[in-house]
Design a protein around this motif. Structure first.
Motif, PDB file in Angstrom:
ATOM      1  N   PHE A  49       0.836  -1.198   0.000  1.00 33.80           N
ATOM      2  CA  PHE A  49       0.000   0.000   0.000  1.00 33.80           C
ATOM      3  C   PHE A  49       0.871   1.248   0.000  1.00 33.80           C
ATOM      4  O   PHE A  49       0.641   2.181  -0.787  1.00 33.80           O
ATOM      5  N   LEU A  50       1.872   1.300   0.874  1.00 34.87           N
ATOM      6  CA  LEU A  50       2.766   2.455   0.934  1.00 34.87           C
ATOM      7  C   LEU A  50       3.534   2.618  -0.380  1.00 34.87           C
ATOM      8  O   LEU A  50       3.721   3.740  -0.852  1.00 34.87           O
ATOM      9  N   ALA A  51       3.966   1.497  -0.964  1.00 35.99           N
ATOM     10  CA  ALA A  51       4.679   1.562  -2.241  1.00 35.99           C
ATOM     11  C   ALA A  51       3.793   2.180  -3.315  1.00 35.99           C
ATOM     12  O   ALA A  51       4.234   3.042  -4.081  1.00 35.99           O
ATOM     13  N   PHE A  52       2.523   1.760  -3.372  1.00 35.33           N
ATOM     14  CA  PHE A  52       1.598   2.300  -4.365  1.00 35.33           C
ATOM     15  C   PHE A  52       1.279   3.767  -4.072  1.00 35.33           C
ATOM     16  O   PHE A  52       1.307   4.614  -4.970  1.00 35.33           O
ATOM     17  N   MET A  53       1.009   4.075  -2.827  1.00 31.22           N
ATOM     18  CA  MET A  53       0.612   5.429  -2.418  1.00 31.22           C
ATOM     19  C   MET A  53       1.695   6.464  -2.755  1.00 31.22           C
ATOM     20  O   MET A  53       1.385   7.563  -3.197  1.00 31.22           O
ATOM     21  N   TYR A  54       2.954   6.086  -2.551  1.00 32.74           N
ATOM     22  CA  TYR A  54       4.043   7.051  -2.722  1.00 32.74           C
ATOM     23  C   TYR A  54       4.982   6.730  -3.883  1.00 32.74           C
ATOM     24  O   TYR A  54       5.999   7.395  -4.052  1.00 32.74           O
ATOM     25  N   GLY A  55       4.659   5.723  -4.690  1.00 36.93           N
ATOM     26  CA  GLY A  55       5.508   5.377  -5.824  1.00 36.93           C
ATOM     27  C   GLY A  55       6.881   4.882  -5.401  1.00 36.93           C
ATOM     28  O   GLY A  55       7.891   5.290  -5.979  1.00 36.93           O
ATOM     29  N   LEU A  56       6.925   4.005  -4.406  1.00 39.53           N
ATOM     30  CA  LEU A  56       8.193   3.512  -3.870  1.00 39.53           C
ATOM     31  C   LEU A  56       8.609   2.205  -4.538  1.00 39.53           C
ATOM     32  O   LEU A  56       7.776   1.349  -4.837  1.00 39.53           O
ATOM     33  N   SER A  57       9.908   2.055  -4.722  1.00 38.06           N
ATOM     34  CA  SER A  57      10.458   0.798  -5.225  1.00 38.06           C
ATOM     35  C   SER A  57      10.554  -0.190  -4.057  1.00 38.06           C
ATOM     36  O   SER A  57      10.417   0.188  -2.888  1.00 38.06           O
ATOM     37  N   SER A  58      10.822  -1.445  -4.372  1.00 35.80           N
ATOM     38  CA  SER A  58      10.966  -2.434  -3.297  1.00 35.80           C
ATOM     39  C   SER A  58      12.169  -2.090  -2.418  1.00 35.80           C
ATOM     40  O   SER A  58      12.146  -2.312  -1.210  1.00 35.80           O
ATOM     41  N   SER A  59      13.211  -1.515  -3.006  1.00 34.41           N
ATOM     42  CA  SER A  59      14.374  -1.080  -2.228  1.00 34.41           C
ATOM     43  C   SER A  59      13.993   0.054  -1.275  1.00 34.41           C
ATOM     44  O   SER A  59      14.398   0.064  -0.111  1.00 34.41           O
ATOM     45  N   ASP A  60      13.194   1.015  -1.774  1.00 32.23           N
ATOM     46  CA  ASP A  60      12.723   2.118  -0.925  1.00 32.23           C
ATOM     47  C   ASP A  60      11.938   1.576   0.265  1.00 32.23           C
ATOM     48  O   ASP A  60      12.124   2.016   1.400  1.00 32.23           O
ATOM     49  N   VAL A  61      11.064   0.619   0.001  1.00 29.73           N
ATOM     50  CA  VAL A  61      10.233   0.032   1.046  1.00 29.73           C
ATOM     51  C   VAL A  61      11.105  -0.690   2.071  1.00 29.73           C
ATOM     52  O   VAL A  61      10.875  -0.573   3.282  1.00 29.73           O
TER      53      VAL A  61
END
Length: 123
Positions: A19-31
Motif C-alpha cells: 500500500f505504501l509503495a503504491f501510495m508514494y511510488g516507492l520501489s521495493s528497495s525504498d520500502v
C-alpha cells in the motif's frame, strides 16, 4: 518483513508495504529501507543501512533520497570528530508520529480529490 494487512470495506486486503509503495511510488528497495528505519527506531547512517540490508551504498543512497523527497524520513548531519574533511555524513530515521500525520493528511487529500473527481464526472 512482518506481514501487516490493510482490509478494504469489501473485504479485500493488501499488505501495508504494498500500500505504501503504491501510495508514494516507492520501489521495493525504498520500502526495505523505510521498513528497516521504522523497525530499528533509531538514527542510522547509509553505511549501516547498506550493511544491514546487504545492498550497495549507491542503491541505499538512491532510496534514501527518494524517501527524503517524499517526506517519509528525516535526515541530519552527522556530528563526528573523525570526519574533518570531505562530504558530511548523515543520519537517517523515521519520526513515526510525523509519518503517521503525513499519511493521514495525504489520505484525507486523496479522499477529497476522489470526491471532487466523482462530483465533476457526475455533473
Amino acid at each position: 518483513m512482518k506481514e501487516e494487512k490493510i482490509v478494504f470495506p469489501d473485504g479485500r486486503s493488501v499488505e501495508i508495504h504494498e500500500f505504501l509503495a503504491f501510495m508514494y511510488g516507492l520501489s521495493s528497495s525504498d520500502v526495505s529501507v523505510l521498513h528497516l528505519l521504522m523497525v530499528k527506531g533509531k538514527k542510522m547512517t547509509a553505511d549501516e543501512i547498506s550493511e544491514e540490508l546487504d545492498v550497495t551504498k549507491a542503491s541505499i543512497n538512491k532510496s534514501l533520497n527518494n524517501l527524503l523527497d517524499k517526506g517519509l524520513i528525516m535526515r541530519e548531519k552527522e556530528e563526528s570528530e573523525d570526519k574533518k574533511k570531505g562530504r558530511p555524513g548523515y543520519l537517517y530515521w523515521v519520526d513515526k508520529n510525523k509519518l503517521y500525520e503525513k499519511l493521514e493528511k495525504d489520505l484525507e487529500k486523496l479522499a477529497t480529490e476522489v470526491r471532487q473527481g466523482l462530483e465533476q464526472h457526475l455533473q
